[in-house]
Scaffold this motif. Sequence first.
Motif, PDB file in Angstrom:
ATOM      1  N   SER A  97     -21.954 -12.842 -24.760  1.00  0.00           N
ATOM      2  CA  SER A  97     -21.777 -11.945 -23.615  1.00  0.00           C
ATOM      3  C   SER A  97     -23.024 -11.903 -22.749  1.00  0.00           C
ATOM      4  O   SER A  97     -22.956 -11.522 -21.570  1.00  0.00           O
ATOM      5  CB  SER A  97     -21.464 -10.530 -24.104  1.00  0.00           C
ATOM      6  OG  SER A  97     -22.588 -10.000 -24.812  1.00  0.00           O
ATOM      7  N   GLY A  98     -24.169 -12.253 -23.333  1.00  0.00           N
ATOM      8  CA  GLY A  98     -25.429 -12.171 -22.616  1.00  0.00           C
ATOM      9  C   GLY A  98     -25.984 -10.772 -22.488  1.00  0.00           C
ATOM     10  O   GLY A  98     -27.052 -10.572 -21.916  1.00  0.00           O
ATOM     11  N   ASP A  99     -25.307  -9.801 -23.064  1.00  0.00           N
ATOM     12  CA  ASP A  99     -25.686  -8.390 -22.932  1.00  0.00           C
ATOM     13  C   ASP A  99     -26.107  -7.845 -24.292  1.00  0.00           C
ATOM     14  O   ASP A  99     -25.413  -8.060 -25.296  1.00  0.00           O
ATOM     15  CB  ASP A  99     -24.512  -7.590 -22.370  1.00  0.00           C
ATOM     16  CG  ASP A  99     -24.816  -6.118 -22.259  1.00  0.00           C
ATOM     17  OD1 ASP A  99     -25.517  -5.731 -21.319  1.00  0.00           O
ATOM     18  OD2 ASP A  99     -24.366  -5.357 -23.148  1.00  0.00           O
ATOM     19  N   LEU A 100     -27.208  -7.129 -24.360  1.00  0.00           N
ATOM     20  CA  LEU A 100     -27.720  -6.634 -25.631  1.00  0.00           C
ATOM     21  C   LEU A 100     -26.758  -5.654 -26.304  1.00  0.00           C
ATOM     22  O   LEU A 100     -26.434  -5.808 -27.487  1.00  0.00           O
ATOM     23  CB  LEU A 100     -29.078  -5.965 -25.432  1.00  0.00           C
ATOM     24  CG  LEU A 100     -29.683  -5.297 -26.680  1.00  0.00           C
ATOM     25  CD1 LEU A 100     -29.864  -6.294 -27.807  1.00  0.00           C
ATOM     26  CD2 LEU A 100     -31.007  -4.627 -26.332  1.00  0.00           C
ATOM     27  N   ALA A 101     -26.293  -4.661 -25.569  1.00  0.00           N
ATOM     28  CA  ALA A 101     -25.398  -3.659 -26.166  1.00  0.00           C
ATOM     29  C   ALA A 101     -24.107  -4.312 -26.647  1.00  0.00           C
ATOM     30  O   ALA A 101     -23.612  -3.997 -27.740  1.00  0.00           O
ATOM     31  CB  ALA A 101     -25.096  -2.549 -25.156  1.00  0.00           C
ATOM     32  N   ALA A 102     -23.553  -5.222 -25.846  1.00  0.00           N
ATOM     33  CA  ALA A 102     -22.318  -5.905 -26.246  1.00  0.00           C
ATOM     34  C   ALA A 102     -22.551  -6.803 -27.451  1.00  0.00           C
ATOM     35  O   ALA A 102     -21.676  -6.932 -28.319  1.00  0.00           O
ATOM     36  CB  ALA A 102     -21.782  -6.725 -25.077  1.00  0.00           C
ATOM     37  N   THR A 103     -23.713  -7.426 -27.538  1.00  0.00           N
ATOM     38  CA  THR A 103     -24.036  -8.266 -28.693  1.00  0.00           C
ATOM     39  C   THR A 103     -24.133  -7.426 -29.959  1.00  0.00           C
ATOM     40  O   THR A 103     -23.604  -7.800 -31.011  1.00  0.00           O
ATOM     41  CB  THR A 103     -25.357  -9.016 -28.454  1.00  0.00           C
ATOM     42  OG1 THR A 103     -25.216  -9.871 -27.321  1.00  0.00           O
ATOM     43  CG2 THR A 103     -25.737  -9.847 -29.662  1.00  0.00           C
ATOM     44  N   GLU A 104     -24.792  -6.297 -29.872  1.00  0.00           N
ATOM     45  CA  GLU A 104     -24.910  -5.414 -31.040  1.00  0.00           C
ATOM     46  C   GLU A 104     -23.534  -4.916 -31.475  1.00  0.00           C
ATOM     47  O   GLU A 104     -23.223  -4.879 -32.680  1.00  0.00           O
ATOM     48  CB  GLU A 104     -25.833  -4.248 -30.721  1.00  0.00           C
ATOM     49  CG  GLU A 104     -27.286  -4.654 -30.527  1.00  0.00           C
ATOM     50  CD  GLU A 104     -28.204  -3.456 -30.374  1.00  0.00           C
ATOM     51  OE1 GLU A 104     -27.738  -2.310 -30.562  1.00  0.00           O
ATOM     52  OE2 GLU A 104     -29.403  -3.655 -30.080  1.00  0.00           O
ATOM     53  N   ASP A 105     -22.702  -4.546 -30.515  1.00  0.00           N
ATOM     54  CA  ASP A 105     -21.351  -4.091 -30.855  1.00  0.00           C
ATOM     55  C   ASP A 105     -20.547  -5.216 -31.496  1.00  0.00           C
ATOM     56  O   ASP A 105     -19.802  -4.988 -32.461  1.00  0.00           O
ATOM     57  CB  ASP A 105     -20.647  -3.593 -29.587  1.00  0.00           C
ATOM     58  CG  ASP A 105     -19.243  -3.087 -29.864  1.00  0.00           C
ATOM     59  OD1 ASP A 105     -19.108  -2.068 -30.570  1.00  0.00           O
ATOM     60  OD2 ASP A 105     -18.280  -3.725 -29.398  1.00  0.00           O
ATOM     61  N   ASN A 106     -20.696  -6.421 -30.986  1.00  0.00           N
ATOM     62  CA  ASN A 106     -19.996  -7.575 -31.540  1.00  0.00           C
ATOM     63  C   ASN A 106     -20.402  -7.808 -32.994  1.00  0.00           C
ATOM     64  O   ASN A 106     -19.564  -8.061 -33.871  1.00  0.00           O
ATOM     65  CB  ASN A 106     -20.309  -8.809 -30.686  1.00  0.00           C
ATOM     66  CG  ASN A 106     -19.425 -10.000 -31.000  1.00  0.00           C
ATOM     67  OD1 ASN A 106     -18.270  -9.853 -31.397  1.00  0.00           O
ATOM     68  ND2 ASN A 106     -19.961 -11.184 -30.821  1.00  0.00           N
ATOM     69  N   LEU A 107     -21.693  -7.726 -33.269  1.00  0.00           N
ATOM     70  CA  LEU A 107     -22.179  -7.911 -34.642  1.00  0.00           C
ATOM     71  C   LEU A 107     -21.653  -6.831 -35.568  1.00  0.00           C
ATOM     72  O   LEU A 107     -21.235  -7.112 -36.707  1.00  0.00           O
ATOM     73  CB  LEU A 107     -23.712  -7.898 -34.644  1.00  0.00           C
ATOM     74  CG  LEU A 107     -24.388  -9.179 -34.153  1.00  0.00           C
ATOM     75  CD1 LEU A 107     -25.839  -8.913 -33.793  1.00  0.00           C
ATOM     76  CD2 LEU A 107     -24.296 -10.256 -35.228  1.00  0.00           C
ATOM     77  N   ARG A 108     -21.660  -5.597 -35.093  1.00  0.00           N
ATOM     78  CA  ARG A 108     -21.185  -4.497 -35.950  1.00  0.00           C
ATOM     79  C   ARG A 108     -19.682  -4.627 -36.228  1.00  0.00           C
ATOM     80  O   ARG A 108     -19.231  -4.368 -37.354  1.00  0.00           O
ATOM     81  CB  ARG A 108     -21.516  -3.160 -35.291  1.00  0.00           C
ATOM     82  CG  ARG A 108     -23.015  -2.860 -35.249  1.00  0.00           C
ATOM     83  CD  ARG A 108     -23.319  -1.416 -34.859  1.00  0.00           C
ATOM     84  NE  ARG A 108     -24.742  -1.158 -34.988  1.00  0.00           N
ATOM     85  CZ  ARG A 108     -25.624  -1.185 -33.982  1.00  0.00           C
ATOM     86  NH1 ARG A 108     -25.198  -1.470 -32.755  1.00  0.00           N
ATOM     87  NH2 ARG A 108     -26.898  -0.923 -34.188  1.00  0.00           N
ATOM     88  N   ARG A 109     -18.911  -5.033 -35.244  1.00  0.00           N
ATOM     89  CA  ARG A 109     -17.481  -5.221 -35.462  1.00  0.00           C
ATOM     90  C   ARG A 109     -17.223  -6.408 -36.395  1.00  0.00           C
ATOM     91  O   ARG A 109     -16.301  -6.372 -37.218  1.00  0.00           O
ATOM     92  CB  ARG A 109     -16.751  -5.407 -34.130  1.00  0.00           C
ATOM     93  CG  ARG A 109     -16.764  -4.184 -33.241  1.00  0.00           C
ATOM     94  CD  ARG A 109     -15.742  -4.289 -32.107  1.00  0.00           C
ATOM     95  NE  ARG A 109     -14.369  -4.243 -32.600  1.00  0.00           N
ATOM     96  CZ  ARG A 109     -13.304  -4.235 -31.825  1.00  0.00           C
ATOM     97  NH1 ARG A 109     -13.444  -4.294 -30.512  1.00  0.00           N
ATOM     98  NH2 ARG A 109     -12.085  -4.205 -32.340  1.00  0.00           N
TER      99      ARG A 109
END
Length: 341
Positions: free
Chosen positions: A319-331
């Motif tokens: 996504s290139g976005d930090l918050a979206a990357t963190e959410d992706n990892l948690r999911r």
Amino acid sequence: MRVGAFVLAAQFPGQGHGEALHRAVRSAVVAEEAGLDAVWLAEHHFIPYGVCPSAATLAGLVLGRTRRIEVGTAVSVLPTVHPVALGEQAALLHLASEGRFTLGVGRGGPWVDLEVFGTGLEAYQEGFPESLDLLLRWLRTPRVSAAGPRFHFREVPVVPRPDDLEDRSGPPVLLACTSPASVRLAAARGLPMLLGMHNSDEEKAEMVALWRKCALEAGRSPEEVAAAGHVSAGVAQVGDRRREAAETLLKAMPGWFHHGLAAYETVDGRPRRMRDPLAYTQQLCELHPVGPPRLCADRLAATSERTGITRFALLTEGSGDLAATEDNLRRLGSEVLPLLV
């Protein structure tokens, strides 16, 4: 099944180097918090495709910021560094982390890196097996000398040595494989493979089959061959709907691919053909776990069944976005991993 995060420290258009590196480090920390098994760190030179020039250095930082997760390089580019220098770094990280470090190495490409670091095109075209064998001797024996075409030195002691760990052979080593020649090279030495995210399941299955055949022919035991921990690189984007997850990647990754891959420069001026960024992103969305948790789990299970591979390095920063990357990892950790049991 062991699922890890593949961290490229990608610089997306409009981002600075510091932002990309901050996202890389946060990805590693969140991957551990999310319950993933490993973090795999990429290395690139002089291009925005990835702004980490030393995967081993970044691995040291990540090992210091984490407590449980395994950390590996995917990969350290061997032709641009002296094998003993890399071996010393790997042994240091292996010992200091109490066995959490894995050294992944690769041949790289015919890039300008070879000119800058003074190793030359020969290190890429002909010298890789000599470098690899010297590295392996350094990691597995107490004293090493060299008398090859590229490396000549008297016998010296290997310091540090893993004398206090159960496994005294040094850190695990794997080899990035992109061709039948590199598969044969890995098999003859009993090294597990890292297989690229551009390869389909069918291509990876063929490479695993060739590795097994060549490893047995080289005298490796059936038990060793069966236990080889190959790693499949891929992309993961978890979303409530497949279209939504794919659109997240299709909005960001083509620009990054165009921005990053176009920056490669060959050392000898040979022509190179770049993948179409949009078509490549679409291909990755089709090959890998992109969509709802059940689809993601099914994709991983299908790849494992078709290839025999049970270890994954998944790019989660698409996504290139930090918050979206963190959410992706948690999911990925909370919604996908439980479905793989």
